[in-house]
Design a protein around this motif. Structure first.
Motif, short mmCIF file in Angstrom:
data_model
loop_
_atom_site.label_atom_id
_atom_site.label_comp_id
_atom_site.label_asym_id
_atom_site.label_seq_id
_atom_site.Cartn_x
_atom_site.Cartn_y
_atom_site.Cartn_z
N CYS A 153 0.80 -1.22 0.00
CA CYS A 153 0.00 0.00 0.00
C CYS A 153 0.84 1.27 0.00
CB CYS A 153 -0.91 0.03 1.22
SG CYS A 153 -2.20 -1.22 1.20
N TYR A 154 1.92 1.31 0.76
CA TYR A 154 2.58 2.58 1.04
C TYR A 154 4.01 2.72 0.54
CZ TYR A 154 -1.48 3.14 3.97
OH TYR A 154 -2.76 3.22 4.41
N TYR A 155 4.72 1.64 0.36
CA TYR A 155 6.08 1.75 -0.15
C TYR A 155 6.40 0.49 -0.94
CZ TYR A 155 6.88 -0.81 4.20
OH TYR A 155 6.80 -1.71 5.22
N LYS A 156 6.60 0.66 -2.22
CA LYS A 156 6.83 -0.49 -3.10
C LYS A 156 8.27 -0.98 -3.03
CE LYS A 156 2.70 0.07 -4.85
NZ LYS A 156 1.61 -0.65 -4.34
N GLU A 157 9.20 -0.06 -2.89
CA GLU A 157 10.62 -0.39 -2.86
C GLU A 157 11.15 -0.20 -1.45
OE1 GLU A 157 12.29 -1.36 -5.67
OE2 GLU A 157 10.38 -1.24 -6.72
N GLY A 158 12.17 -0.92 -1.09
CA GLY A 158 12.83 -0.74 0.21
C GLY A 158 12.03 -1.32 1.36
N ASN A 159 12.15 -0.68 2.53
CA ASN A 159 11.42 -1.14 3.71
C ASN A 159 10.78 0.05 4.41
OD1 ASN A 159 13.47 0.11 5.13
ND2 ASN A 159 14.49 -1.78 5.69
N ILE A 160 10.21 -0.21 5.56
CA ILE A 160 9.46 0.84 6.26
C ILE A 160 10.36 1.99 6.69
CG2 ILE A 160 9.65 -0.19 8.56
CD1 ILE A 160 6.66 0.69 8.91
N ALA A 174 10.19 4.63 4.07
CA ALA A 174 8.86 5.13 3.74
C ALA A 174 8.65 6.55 4.28
CB ALA A 174 7.80 4.20 4.31
N THR A 175 7.72 7.25 3.63
CA THR A 175 7.35 8.60 4.05
C THR A 175 5.84 8.66 4.25
OG1 THR A 175 7.11 9.31 1.76
CG2 THR A 175 9.26 9.68 2.81
N SER A 176 5.41 9.73 4.86
CA SER A 176 3.99 9.91 5.12
C SER A 176 3.25 10.20 3.81
CB SER A 176 3.78 11.07 6.10
OG SER A 176 2.43 11.25 6.35
N LYS A 219 -0.34 6.70 9.42
CA LYS A 219 0.13 8.00 9.90
C LYS A 219 0.72 7.89 11.30
CE LYS A 219 -3.00 10.64 7.03
NZ LYS A 219 -4.16 11.51 6.97
N ARG A 220 0.16 7.03 12.12
CA ARG A 220 0.67 6.86 13.47
C ARG A 220 1.99 6.09 13.47
NH1 ARG A 220 -2.01 10.72 13.24
NH2 ARG A 220 -4.05 10.84 14.13
N LEU A 221 2.14 5.12 12.58
CA LEU A 221 3.42 4.42 12.47
C LEU A 221 4.52 5.36 12.00
CD1 LEU A 221 2.37 0.98 10.97
CD2 LEU A 221 3.26 1.41 13.26
N ILE A 222 4.19 6.24 11.08
CA ILE A 222 5.17 7.22 10.60
C ILE A 222 5.54 8.18 11.73
CG2 ILE A 222 5.49 9.18 9.02
CD1 ILE A 222 5.81 6.46 7.70
N TRP A 223 4.57 8.53 12.58
CA TRP A 223 4.85 9.38 13.75
C TRP A 223 5.84 8.67 14.68
CZ3 TRP A 223 2.83 8.78 18.98
CH2 TRP A 223 3.09 9.87 19.81
N GLY A 224 5.65 7.38 14.90
CA GLY A 224 6.58 6.62 15.73
C GLY A 224 7.92 6.41 15.06
N LYS A 225 7.93 6.33 13.74
CA LYS A 225 9.17 6.12 12.99
C LYS A 225 10.12 7.31 13.09
CE LYS A 225 9.54 6.32 8.42
NZ LYS A 225 10.78 6.82 7.92
#
Length: 145
Positions: free
Chosen positions: A93-100, A103-105, A114-120
């Motif tokens: 859904c959010y990032y096709k290449e690489g890993n989390i 990823a960006t918001s 959005k909450r995972l990105i906040w924690g990231k």
């Protein structure tokens, strides 16, 4: 006990500030006593009660910091288990290449994303890469360069 109750929810969602304030209020009311009609004296501040136990204080948790730490732990777990179902769904859904960690918001991202990105954000500030075999190095993006 009241601070341990929302742990599962905090590991998946960001708690609203109003709920965090309410839980802190309930903790302080329990600790200092009192009720709606009668208030008792607060002998020390809530900030003082939150200091760590090693310093001789009570060690209550700041729920916002704990919430962000648990979401950061989820991001770390997703980055270390690339074949898990959750990782595969989020990756599609959010990032096709690489890993989390790469990823960006997204403006149309889900509440969970959005909450995972906040924690990231904590991982972004502190994670460094190892060179290893050199196949996954990106000199323009990696923080070790």
């Amino acid at each position: 006990m009241i601070q341990a109750t929302p742990s599962y929810a905090m590991s998946m969602f960001r708690l609203p500030q109003s709920l965090i304030k309410e839980i802190h209020r309930l903790c302080s009311r329990f600790w200092w006593g009192g009720n709606e009609k009668k208030r008792k004296i607060h002998w020390c501040t809530w900030k003082h009660l939150r200091k760590i136990k090693c310093d001789g204080d009570l060690g209550f948790h700041d729920l916002e910091i704990s919430n962000r730490a648990l979401l950061t732990k989820q991001c770390w777990r997703l980055s270390k288990t690339p074949n898990s179902l959750a990782e595969r769904v989020l990756k599609s859904c959010y990032y096709k290449e690489g890993n989390i960690l790469d990823a960006t918001s997204k403006p149309n991202g889900s509440y969970l994303w959005k909450r995972l990105i906040w924690g990231k954000g904590i991982l972004d500030a502190g994670v460094r890469s190892r060179v290893g075999d050199g196949k996954s190095i990106n000199i323009y993006r990696d923080k070790w360069v």
